[in-house]
Structure formats: C-alpha cells, structure tokens
Enzyme design. Structure first.
Site, short mmCIF file in Angstrom:
data_model
loop_
_atom_site.label_atom_id
_atom_site.label_comp_id
_atom_site.label_asym_id
_atom_site.label_seq_id
_atom_site.Cartn_x
_atom_site.Cartn_y
_atom_site.Cartn_z
CG HIS A 222 3.77 -20.46 -0.60
ND1 HIS A 222 4.22 -20.14 -1.91
CD2 HIS A 222 3.87 -21.32 0.04
CE1 HIS A 222 5.01 -21.43 -1.55
NE2 HIS A 222 4.70 -21.85 -0.43
CG HIS A 270 7.99 -14.50 -6.50
ND1 HIS A 270 9.13 -14.68 -6.62
CD2 HIS A 270 7.31 -15.12 -7.09
CE1 HIS A 270 8.55 -15.84 -5.98
NE2 HIS A 270 8.40 -16.34 -6.77
CG ASP A 321 -0.46 -18.10 -6.95
OD1 ASP A 321 -0.75 -19.64 -7.45
OD2 ASP A 321 0.68 -17.90 -6.39
N1 COA Z 1 -0.18 -6.02 -4.64
C1 COA Z 1 0.59 -4.29 -4.16
N2 COA Z 1 1.18 -4.10 -3.16
C2 COA Z 1 1.96 -4.90 -3.69
C3 COA Z 1 1.90 -6.14 -4.12
C4 COA Z 1 0.86 -6.58 -4.10
N3 COA Z 1 0.77 -7.64 -4.82
N4 COA Z 1 3.24 -7.56 -3.73
C5 COA Z 1 3.79 -6.07 -3.15
N5 COA Z 1 3.66 -4.67 -3.48
C6 COA Z 1 4.22 -4.13 -2.70
C7 COA Z 1 4.49 -3.81 -0.94
O1 COA Z 1 3.36 -3.26 -1.09
C8 COA Z 1 5.41 -3.25 -1.24
O2 COA Z 1 5.25 -1.86 -1.33
P1 COA Z 1 5.81 -0.29 -0.54
O3 COA Z 1 7.03 -0.67 -0.49
O4 COA Z 1 4.99 1.22 -0.92
O5 COA Z 1 5.19 -1.14 1.30
C9 COA Z 1 6.68 -3.64 -2.30
O6 COA Z 1 5.71 -3.83 -3.28
C10 COA Z 1 7.10 -5.06 -1.99
O7 COA Z 1 6.41 -5.62 -1.90
P2 COA Z 1 6.88 -6.89 -0.18
O8 COA Z 1 5.96 -7.55 0.29
O9 COA Z 1 7.87 -5.61 0.56
O10 COA Z 1 7.63 -7.69 -1.20
P3 COA Z 1 8.03 -9.14 -0.68
O11 COA Z 1 9.15 -9.40 -1.26
O12 COA Z 1 8.42 -9.43 0.76
O13 COA Z 1 6.58 -9.74 -1.14
C11 COA Z 1 5.31 -11.32 -1.66
C12 COA Z 1 7.19 -10.70 -1.43
C13 COA Z 1 5.29 -12.53 -2.95
C14 COA Z 1 5.02 -11.70 -0.57
C15 COA Z 1 4.60 -9.94 -2.33
O14 COA Z 1 4.42 -9.49 -3.63
C16 COA Z 1 3.10 -10.20 -1.83
O15 COA Z 1 2.21 -10.42 -1.04
N6 COA Z 1 2.38 -10.68 -3.18
C17 COA Z 1 0.54 -10.95 -3.02
C18 COA Z 1 0.66 -12.45 -2.47
C19 COA Z 1 0.88 -13.31 -3.79
O16 COA Z 1 0.30 -13.50 -4.71
N7 COA Z 1 1.62 -14.75 -2.91
C20 COA Z 1 2.11 -15.57 -3.75
C21 COA Z 1 3.90 -15.58 -4.75
S1 COA Z 1 3.59 -17.12 -5.58
#
Ligand code: COA
Length: 381
Positions: A222, A270, A321
């Site tokens: 987050h 996201h 971010d």
């Molecule tokens: N880096 C690398 N791979 C990423 C990624 C990232 N930042 N964000 C998503 N992915 C990939 C995941 O590994 C997953 O791949 P897979 O299906 O091969 O395993 C796929 O994309 C889906 O990701 P997932 O984490 O399940 O989606 P989500 O909707 O739960 O995640 C976040 C959303 C924000 C938690 C996720 O994108 C993330 O962890 N981002 C980094 C943290 C961040 O910047 N947070 C600020 C948000 S405003």
C-alpha cells in the site's frame, strides 16, 4: 452447509456505498465528490480539497478564509507530541513515529470522547493542520536540526516545506508538492481507508481510526510503496553525472533481472486499475517539472528504464507511488519520510470516510470458514 464463496483479499467485493470518491478503472478516472482529480490538482490547493472531501462542496472565498484561519492556528506541534517523539530512538521508522504522534494527539485532544459531526470535523481539521509539523520535526531531529516553527503567512504546502527545510521553497516546488497532496488525498475503499472504517464501525474515536489506518498504510503493498520505489532507485544507483540514456539502460537491466527472479517491484500494478493509474499522468508532469528545475535528467532515465522494461515484460503500469517517490527525493525529503507525506494528504480522505461511516454505521464483521483441527479434547487426567 453450502460451499462458502470466499473472496481472498475481498477482491471484487462491494461492501458499502460512498459519496466521497469514485474510482473508474474502465475510464481511468478518479472523481472527488464529482470533480476530476486532475482538475482539482490543476486549479485548487489541498486546503480546498480537504473542505471538499469533508463537506461535499468546494469552499467559497469566505469559507476558505475561515478554514485557513483555523488551519494556520493549529499548525504548531504540542509539547506532549514533541516529548513523545523525543522518546523514540532515531532508528524508529518514520511511520512508527507518525503513528505514535497521532495516538498522542488523540489522547490529549479536548474533544477525545466526542464523536458528534461537529467534533469530528474539528478534530479532522486540527489533525490535518498539525500533521506536517510531525513530519518536519521528525526529519529535522534525525538530521540533528532544531524544530522550525510554522509560518502563518504561508499556505499549507509552502509552510510544510518551510518547517521541514527551514527555508522558503520556490513556487515551482511548492506547486509540485501541493499537486502530490491533492493526488494522495483520497482513493475510495483502499486498505487503509477500509481499516479506518472498520475501526469507526465499532464506534471508536477518530484518532483511533486514523492511527489504525497509518498501520495499514505502512506496508509496501500500500503506501509504503513510495518509499520502496526510492530504495529501488538507490539499489540501481543514482549517479548525478550519468546521462539519461545510460541510466535507462542500467534500470532496464535491473528490472529484467528482478522480473526473471519473480520479484514484485513496488510502484507498479494496482488492485483496481488494470490499465494505468488515473493519477500518474498528473504526478509524472510534476516529476518532469522537478527534474527540469533541479537539472536531474538521470532520474528521468532511471524512471523510463524501469517503466519500459516492466511494460515490455509484463504490461504492468506504474501507480501513483512510482512518480511520487522521486519527486519527494528531489525536493530533499529523506526516503523514510515519503509514506508519512502520504499520511499528511490522506488524513483528509480517511477522516471524510470516518464521518461518512459514522453517519450510517453498521458494525463491519465478516465471516470465515474454519479449516483447523476437528473438535478434540484436553486430556484431563
Ligand atoms: N511487480 C511484479 N509483478 C507484479 C506486480 C509488480 N509490482 N504487480 C502485479 N504483478 C503480477 C503478479 O506477480 C501476478 O502475476 P502472476 O499472475 O504471474 O502471479 C499478477 O501481476 C497479479 O498480481 P496480484 O498481486 O495478484 O494482483 P493484485 O490485484 O492483488 O495486486 C498490488 C495489486 C498493488 C498488490 C500489486 O500490483 C503489487 O504488489 N504492486 C506492488 C506494490 C505497490 O506498488 N503498491 C502500491 C499500490 S497503489
């Protein structure tokens, strides 16, 4: 019993209505009380946005004048907060300092036990007014510098920078900082806002809800992502004398290695937006302005390298971010302060949600499916 429909992470679950903001992933748009966030960032300051989120309407000139007078009168850090912060070791994470400071402010507030709409509006406005002093003081004490008192002849953003750095920031920098505050102010039912609503739903007080929300914001999935982005830049290496092209090449190589190792790279992706974060273009324009102002093309090179390599490999786009981290770095904030800066802005959105939740409350208490051991008994012998 029928098979339960479990939605891990509450993904796709609609838990309530809200009139505060609308995130539309199809059109990549974000509205605060109906106004596009880009328009608010272009034409208004965070002070107006705070009033908009709390009351539902942008203030007119007289209302803004009254709100400014209140905000400017509540900027100074109370002695109890200074004493509490001073008790914490300089190794404490700035988010832990921020969380502690808000807790102390709540415990000491004369309206602590009053959760009427009037009292909550006053507590929200006072918290918004004083929080910049927490960030400014924490950064300064870590650098061995004295506290700088607020200036009531400056707007919120200019005074924030004044208290942090002890000098007046140029207009371009104040503008970019204000834009970041507007963009960070509100974003519907994200994890920290939902945390604030859960706590409010038990009829706990506003400061308890904000303190809990800060805990939720700390994590790198987050708000902690803006800090994590800078750690990535630092790991790749920021070389001020490097050309943008060379920086891009090194950043691309770093990203390719990170993705090959199946790392999650913070600042990308996201839960709601799957085709780009509505706030990124405005924040990126602020970053471009800061890169030009400070003459730091290598930062743009690193930015482009990571973004391009992620797009090519996975088609995942940056979130807010990603540009925000380097903007705060260029302004001179320590990396650990980036998520507390997010708090400063998001206090407005959180407190608007706290008031909305309280006005039509229902205890938030979901169910779970038990998958532990079958019933068993303690050996009584
Ligand atoms: N880096 C690398 N791979 C990423 C990624 C990232 N930042 N964000 C998503 N992915 C990939 C995941 O590994 C997953 O791949 P897979 O299906 O091969 O395993 C796929 O994309 C889906 O990701 P997932 O984490 O399940 O989606 P989500 O909707 O739960 O995640 C976040 C959303 C924000 C938690 C996720 O994108 C993330 O962890 N981002 C980094 C943290 C961040 O910047 N947070 C600020 C948000 S405003």
């Amino acid at each position: 019993m029928a098979e339960a429909d479990i939605r891990k992470g509450l993904a796709g679950v609609v838990v309530d209505t809200t009139a505060i903001s609308k995130v539309n992933p199809e059109t990549n748009s974000l509205l605060y009380r109906g106004y596009p966030v880009q328009e608010l960032a272009a034409h208004r300051q965070i002070e107006d946005v705070a009033q908009l989120l709390w009351t539902g309407e942008l203030p007119d000139a007289a209302q803004r004048h009254t709100a400014d007078a209140f905000e400017r009168a509540h900027r100074a850090l109370p002695a109890a907060v200074i004493a509490a912060v001073d008790l914490l070791p300089p190794t404490a994470h700035p988010m832990d300092v921020a969380r502690t400071a808000v807790s102390v402010l709540g415990a000491a507030h004369p309206l602590a036990g009053d959760s009427s709409r009037e009292a909550e509006l006053e507590k929200a406005a006072a918290l918004f007014a004083v929080f910049p002093a927490v960030v400014a003081y924490d950064q300064r004490r870590r650098r061995g510098q004295e506290l700088v008192e607020p200036r009531d002849d400056l707007g919120y953003a200019a005074n924030f920078l004044w208290m942090t750095f002890g000098e007046e920031a140029p207009a371009e920098v104040v503008r970019a900082f204000d834009v970041s505050m507007v963009l960070y102010a509100e974003h519907s039912f994200n994890a920290s806002t939902f945390t604030a609503r859960v706590i409010t739903s038990t009829l706990a007080d506003l400061h308890s809800a904000v303190t809990g929300a800060i805990g939720a914001l700390k994590g790198p999935l987050h708000g902690g992502a803006n800090e994590a982005v800078m750690h990535t830049f630092e790991e790749i290496g920021i070389r001020q004398d490097e050309s943008a092209e060379d920086a891009t090449a090194r950043a691309k190589a770093w990203m390719e290695d990170a993705l090959a190792a199946r790392k999650k790279v913070m600042g990308f992706g996201h839960r709601v937006y799957k085709n780009g974060d509505s706030r990124v273009p405005t924040m990126k324009a602020a970053l471009d302005a800061m890169i030009e102002y400070y003459g730091r093309g290598e930062i743009l090179g690193l930015y482009r390298g990571l973004e391009t390599a992620m797009e090519e490999a996975k088609g995942i786009k940056p979130n807010l971010d990603y540009p925000a981290g380097p903007v705060y770095h260029l302004m001179g904030f320590d990396t650990g302060m980036f998520t507390p800066l997010f708090i400063a802005a998001r206090i407005t959105g959180w407190t608007a949600h706290i008031m909305e939740q309280r006005a039509a409350n229902s205890l938030i208490r979901p169910l779970s499916v038990y998958d532990g051991p079958d019933e068993r008994h303690v050996d009584a012998s």
